[in-house]
Design a protein around this motif. Structure first.
Motif, PDB file in Angstrom:
ATOM      1  N   GLY A 117       0.813  -1.214   0.000  1.00  0.00           N
ATOM      2  CA  GLY A 117       0.000   0.000   0.000  1.00  0.00           C
ATOM      3  C   GLY A 117       0.843   1.259   0.000  1.00  0.00           C
ATOM      4  O   GLY A 117       0.518   2.237  -0.692  1.00  0.00           O
ATOM      5  N   GLN A 118       1.939   1.241   0.748  1.00  0.00           N
ATOM      6  CA  GLN A 118       2.821   2.420   0.801  1.00  0.00           C
ATOM      7  C   GLN A 118       3.422   2.723  -0.569  1.00  0.00           C
ATOM      8  O   GLN A 118       3.437   3.867  -1.031  1.00  0.00           O
ATOM      9  CB  GLN A 118       3.943   2.179   1.822  1.00  0.00           C
ATOM     10  CG  GLN A 118       3.483   2.182   3.266  1.00  0.00           C
ATOM     11  CD  GLN A 118       4.598   1.777   4.218  1.00  0.00           C
ATOM     12  OE1 GLN A 118       5.257   0.754   4.018  1.00  0.00           O
ATOM     13  NE2 GLN A 118       4.823   2.582   5.248  1.00  0.00           N
ATOM     14  N   VAL A 119       3.929   1.684  -1.205  1.00  0.00           N
ATOM     15  CA  VAL A 119       4.584   1.872  -2.508  1.00  0.00           C
ATOM     16  C   VAL A 119       3.557   2.248  -3.570  1.00  0.00           C
ATOM     17  O   VAL A 119       3.812   3.110  -4.430  1.00  0.00           O
ATOM     18  CB  VAL A 119       5.364   0.604  -2.906  1.00  0.00           C
ATOM     19  CG1 VAL A 119       5.926   0.731  -4.306  1.00  0.00           C
ATOM     20  CG2 VAL A 119       6.487   0.345  -1.900  1.00  0.00           C
ATOM     21  N   LEU A 120       2.393   1.627  -3.513  1.00  0.00           N
ATOM     22  CA  LEU A 120       1.354   1.952  -4.494  1.00  0.00           C
ATOM     23  C   LEU A 120       0.917   3.409  -4.343  1.00  0.00           C
ATOM     24  O   LEU A 120       0.688   4.100  -5.338  1.00  0.00           O
ATOM     25  CB  LEU A 120       0.160   1.014  -4.314  1.00  0.00           C
ATOM     26  CG  LEU A 120      -0.913   1.091  -5.412  1.00  0.00           C
ATOM     27  CD1 LEU A 120      -0.335   0.702  -6.764  1.00  0.00           C
ATOM     28  CD2 LEU A 120      -2.091   0.186  -5.070  1.00  0.00           C
ATOM     29  N   TYR A 139       5.199   1.288  -9.551  1.00  0.00           N
ATOM     30  CA  TYR A 139       4.239   0.228  -9.859  1.00  0.00           C
ATOM     31  C   TYR A 139       4.958  -1.119  -9.981  1.00  0.00           C
ATOM     32  O   TYR A 139       4.459  -2.153  -9.513  1.00  0.00           O
ATOM     33  CB  TYR A 139       3.499   0.527 -11.167  1.00  0.00           C
ATOM     34  CG  TYR A 139       2.472   1.631 -11.071  1.00  0.00           C
ATOM     35  CD1 TYR A 139       1.553   1.671 -10.030  1.00  0.00           C
ATOM     36  CD2 TYR A 139       2.406   2.637 -12.043  1.00  0.00           C
ATOM     37  CE1 TYR A 139       0.596   2.686  -9.948  1.00  0.00           C
ATOM     38  CE2 TYR A 139       1.457   3.650 -11.970  1.00  0.00           C
ATOM     39  CZ  TYR A 139       0.554   3.668 -10.921  1.00  0.00           C
ATOM     40  OH  TYR A 139      -0.380   4.663 -10.843  1.00  0.00           O
ATOM     41  N   ASP A 140       6.127  -1.102 -10.606  1.00  0.00           N
ATOM     42  CA  ASP A 140       6.921  -2.335 -10.718  1.00  0.00           C
ATOM     43  C   ASP A 140       7.308  -2.861  -9.344  1.00  0.00           C
ATOM     44  O   ASP A 140       7.262  -4.066  -9.077  1.00  0.00           O
ATOM     45  CB  ASP A 140       8.186  -2.081 -11.549  1.00  0.00           C
ATOM     46  CG  ASP A 140       7.901  -1.957 -13.032  1.00  0.00           C
ATOM     47  OD1 ASP A 140       6.826  -2.413 -13.476  1.00  0.00           O
ATOM     48  OD2 ASP A 140       8.760  -1.407 -13.758  1.00  0.00           O
ATOM     49  N   ASP A 149      -1.360  -9.387  -7.385  1.00  0.00           N
ATOM     50  CA  ASP A 149      -2.304  -8.268  -7.448  1.00  0.00           C
ATOM     51  C   ASP A 149      -2.207  -7.588  -8.813  1.00  0.00           C
ATOM     52  O   ASP A 149      -1.112  -7.394  -9.352  1.00  0.00           O
ATOM     53  CB  ASP A 149      -2.007  -7.254  -6.342  1.00  0.00           C
ATOM     54  CG  ASP A 149      -3.093  -6.195  -6.259  1.00  0.00           C
ATOM     55  OD1 ASP A 149      -4.079  -6.420  -5.552  1.00  0.00           O
ATOM     56  OD2 ASP A 149      -2.950  -5.143  -6.917  1.00  0.00           O
ATOM     57  N   THR A 150      -3.359  -7.240  -9.373  1.00  0.00           N
ATOM     58  CA  THR A 150      -3.381  -6.703 -10.733  1.00  0.00           C
ATOM     59  C   THR A 150      -3.368  -5.179 -10.806  1.00  0.00           C
ATOM     60  O   THR A 150      -3.084  -4.616 -11.860  1.00  0.00           O
ATOM     61  CB  THR A 150      -4.639  -7.203 -11.475  1.00  0.00           C
ATOM     62  OG1 THR A 150      -5.809  -6.781 -10.760  1.00  0.00           O
ATOM     63  CG2 THR A 150      -4.634  -8.723 -11.564  1.00  0.00           C
ATOM     64  N   THR A 151      -3.672  -4.498  -9.696  1.00  0.00           N
ATOM     65  CA  THR A 151      -3.829  -3.041  -9.738  1.00  0.00           C
ATOM     66  C   THR A 151      -2.566  -2.337 -10.218  1.00  0.00           C
ATOM     67  O   THR A 151      -2.622  -1.491 -11.121  1.00  0.00           O
ATOM     68  CB  THR A 151      -4.220  -2.507  -8.349  1.00  0.00           C
ATOM     69  OG1 THR A 151      -5.410  -3.151  -7.909  1.00  0.00           O
ATOM     70  CG2 THR A 151      -4.453  -1.004  -8.399  1.00  0.00           C
ATOM     71  N   ALA A 152      -1.431  -2.684  -9.619  1.00  0.00           N
ATOM     72  CA  ALA A 152      -0.179  -2.015  -9.980  1.00  0.00           C
ATOM     73  C   ALA A 152       0.181  -2.266 -11.436  1.00  0.00           C
ATOM     74  O   ALA A 152       0.649  -1.359 -12.142  1.00  0.00           O
ATOM     75  CB  ALA A 152       0.950  -2.485  -9.069  1.00  0.00           C
ATOM     76  N   VAL A 153      -0.038  -3.486 -11.909  1.00  0.00           N
ATOM     77  CA  VAL A 153       0.300  -3.827 -13.297  1.00  0.00           C
ATOM     78  C   VAL A 153      -0.603  -3.064 -14.265  1.00  0.00           C
ATOM     79  O   VAL A 153      -0.143  -2.543 -15.286  1.00  0.00           O
ATOM     80  CB  VAL A 153       0.180  -5.345 -13.529  1.00  0.00           C
ATOM     81  CG1 VAL A 153       0.620  -5.705 -14.944  1.00  0.00           C
ATOM     82  CG2 VAL A 153       1.019  -6.116 -12.521  1.00  0.00           C
TER      83      VAL A 153
END
Length: 377
Positions: A117-120, A139-140, A149-153
């Motif tokens: 969550g922090q990085v996102l 995101y990577d 998890d698909t959100t970041a991709v």
């Protein structure tokens, strides 16, 4: 004397070990007390000392302390761009040493979720400021923390597209597909990007085929497949495929709409009209059927109007009014189709634009102005 000396040496060794374990314990205590600068100094020492560098507790708290620096109102200045990576590496080291069921290993997943969550959130901040490179890097990183998890991709694909790095965006969509995120939009976006980078027809058609396997009723994918069939002189193959699909699923309105589109492309307007009519009979809310019926009627009207417009004055006096009357009939016939299409998709800009043209042709000025206000400039 020798025995006493050995005992003394053992005592020294115990003291050194205790001292180093105290560094870990001191780090834990300072972390608990909120003095993260001291905690960081202590835990860094512990990760380097021979007695504690291979302890799961050391690496777990190394990850925790580094992680808690991120965004901290006082000690956040101690964090760097590499801090999330440091925390991630520490948590992985914890699992390596302790296993997933160990005292510290079993606490890692919750910490990893927080780190994700922090990085996102960092990625989103960069995204919102259109700093695409940093957004994609974060995101990577988020994807490394939570590979399923698909959100970041997905947002990495959006950021790459915004950056106009379409080749990278395609790779992100491929990654989404590989982890099970196989929505119609994923295939649609991937195909459009492949077309933008001028991928080979074989590559695009492979993507279309994969998309249709997941979404056999997708009008977009079917129409794109037909377009490539036509481009590669495979129209008959496309028609045979559609006929077979309709035979297997005669209540599928989308198939009739797509077959109508193929007939229209081949110039078989009457056959196209019949298929569009069948589509709306099978599904009274089939947008493509109603929209295309409206287009066919409008185009017929325009043909009559254009023919009249090209006549010389003498010929027009004899034949023009009859042609314009025919045109008017087709414009009137197109109106209910466009109105129904708009009822199904009230914000569709192409339908709104066509309706405005029809109302203008029919001299319904107030309606044309009403529709015009809904059009986006």
């Amino acid at each position: 004397m020798k025995k006493i000396l050995m005992t003394a040496m053992a005592a020294v060794s115990v003291q050194v070990a205790v001292a180093q374990n105290s560094a870990v314990n001191s780090a834990v205590l300072n972390h608990k007390n909120g003095t993260l600068d001291k905690a960081l100094a202590d835990i860094n020492k512990a990760t380097e000392h021979q007695k504690t560098k291979d302890k799961a507790k050391t690496w777990f708290y190394h990850g925790v302390i580094n992680q808690d620096l991120i965004g901290h109102p006082i000690y956040g200045k101690l964090a760097t761009e590499k801090t999330p990576e440091t925390a991630l590496a520490s948590f992985k080291k914890t699992i390596e040493l302790d296993g997933e069921g160990g005292q510290f290993g079993k606490m890692v997943p919750e910490r990893m979720e927080i780190l994700y969550g922090q990085v996102l959130n960092q990625a989103v901040e960069f995204h919102n400021s259109q700093d695409w490179d940093n957004a994609i890097a974060k995101y990577d990183m988020a994807s490394q923390i939570n590979p399923t998890d698909t959100t970041a991709v997905l947002y990495a694909a959006y950021a790459s597209t915004a950056k106009q790095d379409y080749a990278s965006a395609v790779k992100y969509y491929d990654k989404l597909i590989s982890i099970g995120h196989t929505t119609e939009d994923v295939y649609k976006n991937k195909i459009q990007l492949q077309q933008a980078i001028e991928a080979s027809d074989e590559e695009v058609m492979a993507s279309i085929a994969a998309g249709l396997e997941k979404h056999p009723n997708s009008v977009y994918l079917m129409q794109e497949e037909l377009r490539y069939y036509l481009k590669n002189d495979r129209a008959e193959e496309a028609m045979a495929k559609l006929d077979k699909a309709i035979e297997a699923d005669p209540k599928n309105a989308s198939l009739y709409a797509v077959r109508g589109n193929l007939q229209e492309r081949k110039g078989n307007i009457d056959a196209a009209y019949s298929n569009y009519k069948k589509a709306v009979e099978v599904d009274p809310n089939n947008f493509d059927g109603f929209f295309n019926l409206g287009v066919l009627e409008y185009n017929k009207g325009s043909e009559y109007n254009n023919k009249a417009a090209k006549m010389d004055y003498a010929t027009y006096k004899k034949q023009g009014p009859a042609l314009e009357k025919q045109a008017q009939k087709h414009y009137e016939a197109s109106l209910p189709y466009f109105e129904k299409a708009l009822e199904i998709q009230p914000e569709d800009q192409a339908t709104l634009a066509n309706l405005q043209r029809v109302y203008t042709r029919l001299k319904r000025t107030a309606d044309a102005e009403r529709i015009g206000k809904k059009l986006k400039n």
